[in-house]
Design an enzyme around this catalytic site. Structure first.
Site, PDB file in Angstrom:
ATOM      1  N   GLY A 233       1.019   3.321   7.860  1.00 12.34           N
ATOM      2  CA  GLY A 233       0.502   2.782   6.599  1.00 12.34           C
ATOM      3  C   GLY A 233       1.027   1.398   6.307  1.00 12.34           C
ATOM      4  O   GLY A 233       1.460   1.102   5.193  1.00 12.34           O
ATOM      5  N   ALA A 234       0.947   0.513   7.311  1.00 12.12           N
ATOM      6  CA  ALA A 234       1.712  -0.737   7.233  1.00 12.12           C
ATOM      7  C   ALA A 234       0.863  -1.988   7.086  1.00 12.12           C
ATOM      8  O   ALA A 234       1.370  -3.095   7.278  1.00 12.12           O
ATOM      9  CB  ALA A 234       2.607  -0.859   8.468  1.00 12.12           C
ATOM     10  N   ASN A 235      -0.399  -1.849   6.736  1.00 13.35           N
ATOM     11  CA  ASN A 235      -1.214  -3.057   6.602  1.00 13.35           C
ATOM     12  C   ASN A 235      -1.027  -3.763   5.260  1.00 13.35           C
ATOM     13  O   ASN A 235      -1.522  -4.870   5.064  1.00 13.35           O
ATOM     14  CB  ASN A 235      -2.703  -2.734   6.800  1.00 13.35           C
TER      15      ASN A 235
ATOM     16  N   GLY B 242       5.071  -1.009   3.546  1.00  9.55           N
ATOM     17  CA  GLY B 242       4.999  -0.892   4.996  1.00  9.55           C
ATOM     18  C   GLY B 242       4.858  -2.243   5.680  1.00  9.55           C
ATOM     19  O   GLY B 242       5.515  -2.507   6.699  1.00  9.55           O
TER      20      GLY B 242
ATOM     21  N   SER C  15      10.207   9.441  -2.553  1.00  7.23           N
ATOM     22  CA  SER C  15      10.167   8.828  -3.877  1.00  7.23           C
ATOM     23  C   SER C  15      11.127   9.575  -4.775  1.00  7.23           C
ATOM     24  O   SER C  15      11.400  10.765  -4.568  1.00  7.23           O
ATOM     25  CB  SER C  15       8.744   8.917  -4.445  1.00  7.23           C
TER      26      SER C  15
ATOM     27  N   TYR D 299       1.221  13.800  -6.279  1.00  4.03           N
ATOM     28  CA  TYR D 299       2.132  12.912  -5.560  1.00  4.03           C
ATOM     29  C   TYR D 299       3.558  13.464  -5.565  1.00  4.03           C
ATOM     30  O   TYR D 299       4.200  13.569  -4.511  1.00  4.03           O
ATOM     31  CB  TYR D 299       2.103  11.531  -6.200  1.00  4.03           C
TER      32      TYR D 299
END
Length: 230
Positions: free
Chosen positions: A7-9, A13, A138, A153
């Site tokens: 999830g690094a775009n 990330g 989190s 979440y």
């Protein structure tokens, strides 16, 4: 070290990839969109930072296995896996209003995806030992501190924390440490403009678990100021 960040775009990330690349690590930036992932790689290239792209959707089991197979073709070992990919469909709202679809979506991406990815990448992680897995959690996932709101979440992150403990016990004999980490409340698309931390600081709170924490530390739930109660 060879490090995969999911999830690094964008967001935390992306900044984690930037900081790790600046430190000289071989970084693999993954995203579920080839276009957005390649755009992120190009943005880092503008800073003279070279990172590798891997197409990966952690909510799709077939994508996980395809990505793992592709990674095994490219690399003999993986030293660090950072499970950063996550979704937050509803920012606020009580658990009494949360929908079944919200729970399904958040569990699939935030909890099940990281577990299946670790399973799929286990041979590479064993080859890279002493290896590390960092599950980006989190403060909302702390059962002890949990209140109503952000239901899907928060519960999915609590479940990820439980998985972290199970994985830490299972992988310790194999030379792989597993920890959960909270970057804090960060100003990203997910965190919102009111968040207290810039993205650079949130990313530092993840990167430090590679640069400043011994390989032997495992089965912990960490933030910048120390431990978070499970």
């Amino acid at each position: 070290m060879t490090i995969l960040v999911t999830g690094a775009n964008k967001g935390i990330g992306f900044e984690v990839c930037r900081q790790l690349a600046r430190l000289g690590h071989h970084v693999i930036l993954s995203a579920r969109s080839a276009e957005r992932g390649q755009t992120a790689v190009a943005a880092l290239a503008q800073e003279k930072l070279t990172v590798e792209f891997l197409l990966l959707d952690t909510a799709d089991e077939a994508s996980i296995h395809s990505a793992a197979a592709e990674l095994k073709k490219r690399h003999k070992a993986l030293n660090v896996l950072i499970n950063n990919a996550a979704i937050l469909p509803t920012w606020a709202g009580t658990i009494l209003e949360a929908t079944a679809q919200e729970f399904r979506d958040t569990f699939l991406t935030n909890t099940l995806g990281p577990i299946l990815l670790i399973q799929a990448l286990l041979p590479l992680l064993e080859a890279g030992k002493p290896a590390r897995v960092i599950n980006v959690s989190s403060q909302l996932g702390s059962v002890q501190n949990m209140t109503d709101g952000w239901a899907g979440y928060g519960i999915s992150k609590a479940a990820l924390n439980a998985a972290t403990r199970k994985l830490a016990e299972a992988l310790k004999p194999r030379g792989i440490s597993v920890n959960a980490a909270s970057p804090g409340w960060v100003r990203t698309e997910m965190g919102g403009e009111s968040a207290s931390l810039p993205v650079e600081k949130g990313a530092q709170n993840i990167v430090r678990l590679i640069t400043d924490v011994p390989h032997s530390l495992t089965n912990h739930y960490l933030e910048a100021n120390g431990e978070i109660p499970w």
